[in-house]
Design a protein around this motif. Structure first.
Motif, PDB file in Angstrom:
ATOM      1  N   UNK A  87       0.828  -1.196   0.000  1.00 19.59           N
ATOM      2  CA  UNK A  87       0.000   0.000   0.000  1.00 19.59           C
ATOM      3  C   UNK A  87       0.867   1.251   0.000  1.00 19.59           C
ATOM      4  N   UNK A  88       0.463   2.227  -0.789  1.00 20.21           N
ATOM      5  CA  UNK A  88       1.198   3.483  -0.874  1.00 20.21           C
ATOM      6  C   UNK A  88       1.271   4.117   0.520  1.00 20.21           C
ATOM      7  N   UNK A  89       2.455   4.532   0.900  1.00 20.64           N
ATOM      8  CA  UNK A  89       2.663   5.151   2.199  1.00 20.64           C
ATOM      9  C   UNK A  89       2.967   4.158   3.306  1.00 20.64           C
ATOM     10  N   UNK A  90       2.583   2.895   3.113  1.00 26.01           N
ATOM     11  CA  UNK A  90       2.862   1.859   4.117  1.00 26.01           C
ATOM     12  C   UNK A  90       3.985   0.929   3.662  1.00 26.01           C
ATOM     13  N   UNK A  91       4.164   0.786   2.342  1.00 19.66           N
ATOM     14  CA  UNK A  91       5.188  -0.092   1.766  1.00 19.66           C
ATOM     15  C   UNK A  91       5.158  -1.473   2.430  1.00 19.66           C
ATOM     16  N   UNK A  92       3.939  -1.989   2.600  1.00 22.24           N
ATOM     17  CA  UNK A  92       3.737  -3.247   3.324  1.00 22.24           C
ATOM     18  C   UNK A  92       3.537  -4.424   2.366  1.00 22.24           C
ATOM     19  N   UNK A  93       4.493  -4.596   1.484  1.00 23.52           N
ATOM     20  CA  UNK A  93       4.417  -5.687   0.532  1.00 23.52           C
ATOM     21  C   UNK A  93       5.704  -6.478   0.498  1.00 23.52           C
ATOM     22  N   UNK A  94       5.628  -7.629  -0.155  1.00 25.50           N
ATOM     23  CA  UNK A  94       6.812  -8.471  -0.356  1.00 25.50           C
ATOM     24  C   UNK A  94       6.641  -9.229  -1.663  1.00 25.50           C
ATOM     25  N   UNK A  95       7.748  -9.448  -2.339  1.00 23.32           N
ATOM     26  CA  UNK A  95       7.781 -10.152  -3.617  1.00 23.32           C
ATOM     27  C   UNK A  95       8.630 -11.405  -3.479  1.00 23.32           C
ATOM     28  N   UNK A  96       8.077 -12.532  -3.909  1.00 25.54           N
ATOM     29  CA  UNK A  96       8.850 -13.761  -4.028  1.00 25.54           C
ATOM     30  C   UNK A  96       9.138 -13.943  -5.512  1.00 25.54           C
TER      31      UNK A  96
END
Length: 159
Positions: A87-96
């Protein structure tokens, strides 16, 4: 003129062999190497969609045929940024990210998840948990195991 261009390409090969996007994501599971069955892909997609709804965190998978002249680290970072995972502003992601031909994989984690999904945990997943599956060409099992480890590290459970 041709000699100058050839000399320039020889001296600066990174410009010629720069990152090439595999394409835009079509969901959470993006299999550009076609190693997952349609059923497996749909099942994993539903799992990650449910996880995102419950947690707000966004996990993505990219399986590519090969890296070409890019390293797995730079490719993962560039793809993560290109796709805007989290999410924009949270940068709460991950990529495998998995590169089939190169036999390489990496987990790229956004700043918002780094406290939970650390470099050490990501390393354990790609170094110890996933390889036995991939050695047996069980890409579904390997991706599922990676996602289970990522979700568990973030305080969830794979369902």
């Amino acid at each position: 003129m041709k000699k100058v261009l050839l000399l320039w390409l020889f001296l600066f090969p990174s410009i010629v062999f720069a990152y090439t996007s595999p394409g835009q994501p079509t969901g959470h599971i993006n299999d550009f190497a076609n190693v997952l069955s349609a059923d497996a892909k749909a099942n994993l997609e539903q799992t990650l969609s449910n996880y995102e709804t419950q947690s707000g965190n966004q996990l993505a998978v990219a399986i590519i045929p090969e890296l070409k002249d890019e390293t797995i680290e730079t490719y993962a970072e560039k793809l993560y940024q290109e796709w805007g995972i989290g999410q924009k502003g949270k940068d709460n992601g991950a990529l495998f990210l998995v590169s089939i031909k190169d036999r390489a994989m990496r987990i790229e984690v956004g700043y918002g998840l780094e406290g939970d999904l650390t470099d050490i945990e990501s390393g354990q997943i790609v170094d110890n948990i996933v390889p036995p599956y991939f050695r047996n060409n069980d890409y579904v099992g390997g991706v599922r195991a990676a996602l289970a480890g990522m979700i568990t590290a973030n305080g969830g459970a794979l369902k």
